[in-house]
Write a protein that holds these residues in place. Sequence first.
Motif, PDB file in Angstrom:
ATOM      1  N   ALA A  25       0.812  -1.210   0.000  1.00  0.00           N
ATOM      2  CA  ALA A  25       0.000   0.000   0.000  1.00  0.00           C
ATOM      3  C   ALA A  25       0.849   1.265   0.000  1.00  0.00           C
ATOM      4  O   ALA A  25       0.357   2.332  -0.380  1.00  0.00           O
ATOM      5  N   CYS A  26       2.122   1.149   0.413  1.00  0.00           N
ATOM      6  CA  CYS A  26       2.978   2.341   0.486  1.00  0.00           C
ATOM      7  C   CYS A  26       3.782   2.535  -0.802  1.00  0.00           C
ATOM      8  O   CYS A  26       3.677   3.562  -1.468  1.00  0.00           O
ATOM      9  N   ASN A  27       4.613   1.565  -1.130  1.00  0.00           N
ATOM     10  CA  ASN A  27       5.479   1.736  -2.298  1.00  0.00           C
ATOM     11  C   ASN A  27       4.961   1.033  -3.557  1.00  0.00           C
ATOM     12  O   ASN A  27       5.608   1.050  -4.593  1.00  0.00           O
ATOM     13  N   LEU A  28       3.817   0.388  -3.478  1.00  0.00           N
ATOM     14  CA  LEU A  28       3.117  -0.245  -4.604  1.00  0.00           C
ATOM     15  C   LEU A  28       3.860  -1.444  -5.195  1.00  0.00           C
ATOM     16  O   LEU A  28       3.452  -1.975  -6.230  1.00  0.00           O
ATOM     17  N   SER A  29       4.912  -1.912  -4.548  1.00  0.00           N
ATOM     18  CA  SER A  29       5.649  -3.043  -5.121  1.00  0.00           C
ATOM     19  C   SER A  29       4.825  -4.326  -4.994  1.00  0.00           C
ATOM     20  O   SER A  29       4.077  -4.507  -4.035  1.00  0.00           O
ATOM     21  N   PHE A  30       4.963  -5.178  -6.063  1.00  0.00           N
ATOM     22  CA  PHE A  30       4.229  -6.433  -6.045  1.00  0.00           C
ATOM     23  C   PHE A  30       4.773  -7.343  -4.961  1.00  0.00           C
ATOM     24  O   PHE A  30       5.984  -7.497  -4.787  1.00  0.00           O
ATOM     25  N   ILE A  31       3.836  -7.994  -4.253  1.00  0.00           N
ATOM     26  CA  ILE A  31       4.194  -8.961  -3.223  1.00  0.00           C
ATOM     27  C   ILE A  31       3.929 -10.374  -3.759  1.00  0.00           C
ATOM     28  O   ILE A  31       4.739 -11.282  -3.572  1.00  0.00           O
ATOM     29  N   GLN A  32       2.792 -10.522  -4.454  1.00  0.00           N
ATOM     30  CA  GLN A  32       2.452 -11.840  -5.008  1.00  0.00           C
ATOM     31  C   GLN A  32       1.686 -11.614  -6.314  1.00  0.00           C
ATOM     32  O   GLN A  32       0.807 -10.754  -6.415  1.00  0.00           O
ATOM     33  N   VAL A  33       2.043 -12.428  -7.340  1.00  0.00           N
ATOM     34  CA  VAL A  33       1.376 -12.354  -8.667  1.00  0.00           C
ATOM     35  C   VAL A  33       1.104 -13.791  -9.120  1.00  0.00           C
ATOM     36  O   VAL A  33       2.024 -14.623  -9.106  1.00  0.00           O
ATOM     37  N   ASN A  34      -0.132 -14.090  -9.512  1.00  0.00           N
ATOM     38  CA  ASN A  34      -0.451 -15.480  -9.867  1.00  0.00           C
ATOM     39  C   ASN A  34      -0.031 -15.803 -11.310  1.00  0.00           C
ATOM     40  O   ASN A  34       0.423 -14.940 -12.072  1.00  0.00           O
ATOM     41  N   ARG A  35      -0.210 -17.118 -11.633  1.00  0.00           N
ATOM     42  CA  ARG A  35       0.218 -17.589 -12.943  1.00  0.00           C
ATOM     43  C   ARG A  35      -0.544 -16.902 -14.080  1.00  0.00           C
ATOM     44  O   ARG A  35       0.001 -16.597 -15.125  1.00  0.00           O
ATOM     45  N   LEU A  67      -6.213   5.156  -6.227  1.00  0.00           N
ATOM     46  CA  LEU A  67      -6.360   4.345  -5.017  1.00  0.00           C
ATOM     47  C   LEU A  67      -6.838   5.166  -3.816  1.00  0.00           C
ATOM     48  O   LEU A  67      -7.136   4.601  -2.741  1.00  0.00           O
ATOM     49  N   GLU A  68      -6.936   6.469  -3.953  1.00  0.00           N
ATOM     50  CA  GLU A  68      -7.250   7.361  -2.830  1.00  0.00           C
ATOM     51  C   GLU A  68      -8.549   6.981  -2.112  1.00  0.00           C
ATOM     52  O   GLU A  68      -8.586   7.006  -0.861  1.00  0.00           O
ATOM     53  N   PRO A  69      -9.654   6.580  -2.824  1.00  0.00           N
ATOM     54  CA  PRO A  69     -10.874   6.189  -2.080  1.00  0.00           C
ATOM     55  C   PRO A  69     -10.624   5.019  -1.140  1.00  0.00           C
ATOM     56  O   PRO A  69     -11.274   4.921  -0.088  1.00  0.00           O
ATOM     57  N   LEU A  70      -9.689   4.131  -1.496  1.00  0.00           N
ATOM     58  CA  LEU A  70      -9.382   3.003  -0.630  1.00  0.00           C
ATOM     59  C   LEU A  70      -8.447   3.425   0.498  1.00  0.00           C
ATOM     60  O   LEU A  70      -8.636   3.054   1.660  1.00  0.00           O
ATOM     61  N   SER A  71      -7.417   4.210   0.183  1.00  0.00           N
ATOM     62  CA  SER A  71      -6.435   4.604   1.196  1.00  0.00           C
ATOM     63  C   SER A  71      -7.046   5.511   2.250  1.00  0.00           C
ATOM     64  O   SER A  71      -6.637   5.497   3.414  1.00  0.00           O
ATOM     65  N   SER A  72      -8.050   6.296   1.860  1.00  0.00           N
ATOM     66  CA  SER A  72      -8.692   7.214   2.812  1.00  0.00           C
ATOM     67  C   SER A  72      -9.811   6.537   3.575  1.00  0.00           C
ATOM     68  O   SER A  72     -10.363   7.121   4.521  1.00  0.00           O
ATOM     69  N   GLY A  73     -10.167   5.328   3.148  1.00  0.00           N
ATOM     70  CA  GLY A  73     -11.241   4.611   3.814  1.00  0.00           C
ATOM     71  C   GLY A  73     -12.623   4.995   3.329  1.00  0.00           C
ATOM     72  O   GLY A  73     -13.632   4.527   3.881  1.00  0.00           O
ATOM     73  N   LYS A  74     -12.700   5.813   2.272  1.00  0.00           N
ATOM     74  CA  LYS A  74     -14.026   6.203   1.759  1.00  0.00           C
ATOM     75  C   LYS A  74     -14.736   5.020   1.090  1.00  0.00           C
ATOM     76  O   LYS A  74     -15.956   4.925   1.109  1.00  0.00           O
TER      77      LYS A  74
END
Length: 641
Positions: free
Chosen positions: A42-52, A86-93
């Motif tokens: 959520a901070c640096n937007l780097s991928f953590i997991q990507v499926n096949r 992504l702002e509506p999600l990050s702000s909790g709206k």
Amino acid sequence: MSKNPEDTHLNQTINESPTKDRVFDLSTVLEDSLNEFFIFDACNLSFIQVNRGARQNLGYSSEELMTMTPVDIKPEHDYDSFMKVLEPLSSGKEQRIQFNTTHLRKDGSTYLVEAHIQKLHFQDRSVYVAIIIDITKQTQNNVDLIKAHAFLDSAPDATVIVDDSGVIQVANKQMVKLFGYSKEEMKNMSVDMLVPSRYRDSHAKHRKHFSDNPKTRGMGIGLDLSATTKDGKEIPIEISLSPIETVEGSLVAAAIRDISARKASEEELQLARKTAEDATAAKTRFLAAASHDLRQPLQALRLYLSALSSKLDQPKAIQLSQKMNLSLDTMGELLDALLDISTLESGSVTADKRDIRLSEVLNKLIADNAPLAEEKGLVFLCEGLDCMIHTDPVLLQRIIENFITNSIRYTETGKITVKGILADGVIRVSVNDTGVGIPDEALERVFDEFVQLDNAVRNRSKGLGLGLSIVKHIARLLELPVCAESVVGVGSTFSVDIPLSDSQEVIDTEQETIHFNSSTEIDPTILIVDDDPAIVDAMMELLTAFDVNVITANNGPEALTKLDEGIKPDFLVSDYNMPDMNGVELITKIRAKYNEDLPAVIMTGETSAEKINDENLPNYTVLHKPININQLLSLIESIRT
């Protein structure tokens, strides 16, 4: 971008959590999904997991993707713009967001996707979970659907697409214009509602029949179809049906055309045709009446003049009588020709084609014209073939008679030959003379009205210039080719090609020279019957001057009554159109009375003898009023023995 140690720890934590089996199963499902599944920081937007599914669609390996962010695969975004998304999600709206975007593959190609993103908290760390659906095909289908609707709306005919239960799925704007319903109103409406109520039950059966036998065709071919508009108005229509097979089931496209304007034009055309037919019938009645009424006084005048001429002894009076007869002849010929052309041009003459022996046509013509040829000292020959032909014998007779009449008129010495020659499924009947001939430049004009060669002063003794024009009209009606050939100073040949009948029999005929009976002292008894008293009186005045016995009557019953008194006629002369009994019926009764085919002449004021000839009466001659007195006298002379 290097791999964040916390990301590795997050993956390990997921796999080692107390609910490992449940998470492992869910992770397997997500890994194998054809949709794309991403987890990114959520901070640096780097991928953590990507499926096949994501790796295959994008073309990157897992290691490559672990060094990337969503911004790297979304060409329309940079870090800041994507963070705004992504702002509506990050702000909790919002708990989740959905939007369409574009993904960039490793090979540089792009594809449309629908993104569903949620923000989750996992062991004090915030991440975004994104499920991505490839909507390239769906978008193309939507584009195709838009194009299909645009195509339907551009069609000139009202078009509706109906499912197999008769429910309207799509209607174009022409349907709106024609029926008055909006597209929304027609959507899910039964197509039967567009059919007049009295036909709805049968229309449902027809729909079922088409569903069982779907094929592109017109609907109700040969029937008058109609439809009902929103305001209840019925309109005439034509319908074309086309089946459409889809994965969701069978559909039917119906193109509906309003034919109100065409129907109105057809009704106007029918009215115009009826008006024209009525006018033609009226003209035919007028021509028949004019033919009869104009000929009657001419006939009486000619007979009186002939009777008067026989009593004259002064040369000057005889000369005046001859000139008057010549004028009457010209008037009669002109009347006949003009009525003939008017009748042919009016379309009231129709061809009655049938099989007939050629000799039946020629023998009568030769017998009728032989006295005229003899009078001029001409040899009259008939040679060639006899065969079965297929044509209208009465109209064909008119053609050949005009050829013979012209030949006699323009030939002063020599001979006239009527000949038949077989060629290519037809028999060519030609009339050849040794007359003055026609220049080459004038041959094409001889079939035009009032064309006469070397007759600038309109000498009526040379005819009127209408005979060959009548030939042209009749030949066109019978679809028979006519031909004229001529050499100046040698003679002319006029011919007509007549089709042979299917049952063919060809008979060679020997050359025949026409011979004439010589007169004797026997005085024949002639029966004269005509409903015009003036004609009866004039005929009696004429014939009594030529040593014949005359019996007269004004109608058929009167004639039969007189014959019952014991007098037997040798020759019958009767008008055709008479009240109570026509001439053919009278002659038939008289012949039956004596059981003998007495020779007869039938006089008629009509231009055509077709009705008389249809009676198939033997041993008779038709003379058109005003009759040629010399021809009548020649026929009477022929019975003297």
